[in-house]
Design a protein around this motif. Structure first.
Motif, PDB file in Angstrom:
ATOM      1  N   SER A  10      -7.645  68.826 -95.267  1.00 24.68           N
ATOM      2  CA  SER A  10      -8.282  69.706 -96.251  1.00 24.68           C
ATOM      3  C   SER A  10      -8.985  68.956 -97.377  1.00 24.68           C
ATOM      4  O   SER A  10      -9.603  69.579 -98.220  1.00 24.68           O
ATOM      5  CB  SER A  10      -7.231  70.646 -96.854  1.00 24.68           C
ATOM      6  N   LYS A  11      -8.888  67.616 -97.359  1.00 29.68           N
ATOM      7  CA  LYS A  11      -9.501  66.812 -98.420  1.00 29.68           C
ATOM      8  C   LYS A  11     -10.255  65.641 -97.807  1.00 29.68           C
ATOM      9  O   LYS A  11     -10.042  65.285 -96.651  1.00 29.68           O
ATOM     10  CB  LYS A  11      -8.430  66.269 -99.361  1.00 29.68           C
ATOM     11  N   ARG A  12     -11.086  65.002 -98.599  1.00 31.34           N
ATOM     12  CA  ARG A  12     -11.795  63.814 -98.125  1.00 31.34           C
ATOM     13  C   ARG A  12     -10.796  62.719 -97.762  1.00 31.34           C
ATOM     14  O   ARG A  12     -10.879  62.108 -96.708  1.00 31.34           O
ATOM     15  CB  ARG A  12     -12.749  63.291 -99.184  1.00 31.34           C
ATOM     16  N   ASP A  13      -9.855  62.465 -98.668  1.00 29.41           N
ATOM     17  CA  ASP A  13      -8.820  61.450 -98.451  1.00 29.41           C
ATOM     18  C   ASP A  13      -7.460  62.114 -98.603  1.00 29.41           C
ATOM     19  O   ASP A  13      -7.183  62.723 -99.641  1.00 29.41           O
ATOM     20  CB  ASP A  13      -8.915  60.337 -99.505  1.00 29.41           C
ATOM     21  N   GLU A  14      -6.623  62.001 -97.579  1.00 28.49           N
ATOM     22  CA  GLU A  14      -5.260  62.503 -97.710  1.00 28.49           C
ATOM     23  C   GLU A  14      -4.361  61.874 -96.652  1.00 28.49           C
ATOM     24  O   GLU A  14      -4.832  61.389 -95.628  1.00 28.49           O
ATOM     25  CB  GLU A  14      -5.197  64.030 -97.638  1.00 28.49           C
ATOM     26  N   MET A  15      -3.068  61.885 -96.943  1.00 30.95           N
ATOM     27  CA  MET A  15      -2.067  61.385 -96.019  1.00 30.95           C
ATOM     28  C   MET A  15      -1.150  62.547 -95.668  1.00 30.95           C
ATOM     29  O   MET A  15      -0.554  63.161 -96.543  1.00 30.95           O
ATOM     30  CB  MET A  15      -1.282  60.240 -96.661  1.00 30.95           C
ATOM     31  N   ILE A  16      -1.048  62.836 -94.371  1.00 25.20           N
ATOM     32  CA  ILE A  16      -0.269  63.969 -93.889  1.00 25.20           C
ATOM     33  C   ILE A  16       0.920  63.445 -93.095  1.00 25.20           C
ATOM     34  O   ILE A  16       0.752  62.688 -92.134  1.00 25.20           O
ATOM     35  CB  ILE A  16      -1.140  64.895 -93.022  1.00 25.20           C
ATOM     36  N   ASP A  17       2.110  63.848 -93.501  1.00 26.55           N
ATOM     37  CA  ASP A  17       3.343  63.420 -92.829  1.00 26.55           C
ATOM     38  C   ASP A  17       3.433  64.092 -91.461  1.00 26.55           C
ATOM     39  O   ASP A  17       3.496  65.315 -91.370  1.00 26.55           O
ATOM     40  CB  ASP A  17       4.543  63.788 -93.697  1.00 26.55           C
ATOM     41  N   ILE A  18       3.417  63.285 -90.394  1.00 27.27           N
ATOM     42  CA  ILE A  18       3.519  63.804 -89.029  1.00 27.27           C
ATOM     43  C   ILE A  18       4.804  63.335 -88.355  1.00 27.27           C
ATOM     44  O   ILE A  18       4.928  63.411 -87.131  1.00 27.27           O
ATOM     45  CB  ILE A  18       2.272  63.430 -88.187  1.00 27.27           C
TER      46      ILE A  18
END
Length: 133
Positions: A10-18
């Protein structure tokens, strides 16, 4: 076993916990001893392992990557205008390998697996390959 997961950023830069997706894949594969490869097939998104207890870590990592690789730079030549995202991806890496022991991921107390978006928002694909042995 190869599992494909979709990640909507949803953002240009982001870290999503998978991490939970990776654990689910290991559980589904019913592998007790082996490894799991988590791979992003994108040139502007990567995979890393880092702390998942304090959200400030994600903030600090993205902040520093943006300082090192600013979105705009007068000497960038790539026509698409997303050179920074390519540089960030090469720095972070496209994959991570994790040991499986007794059916569980060997991660440190505070570690989690992150999909790193550097050119979002987008719909992305992550491949999780569970290997016995």
């Amino acid at each position: 076993m190869l599992k494909r997961i979709s990640v909507k950023t949803s953002k240009r830069d982001e870290m999503i916990d998978i991490t939970s997706d990776v654990r689910s894949a290991v559980h589904e594969a019913n592998v007790k001893q082996g490894t799991v490869m988590v791979y992003s097939a994108h040139t502007t998104a990567g995979v890393t392992i880092n702390e998942n207890a304090d959200p400030d870590v994600k903030h600090d990592m993205l902040m520093r990557l943006n300082e090192v690789y600013p979105w705009e730079h007068p000497k960038y030549q790539h026509a698409e205008g997303n050179s920074a995202s390519h540089l960030k991806t090469s720095t972070v890496g496209a994959s991570q390998m994790i040991i499986i022991e007794e059916g569980k991921l060997i991660l440190g107390t505070w570690q989690g697996v992150y999909f790193c978006e550097f050119d979002g928002p987008r719909d992305r694909t992550v491949y999780i390959k569970v290997m016995e042995g």
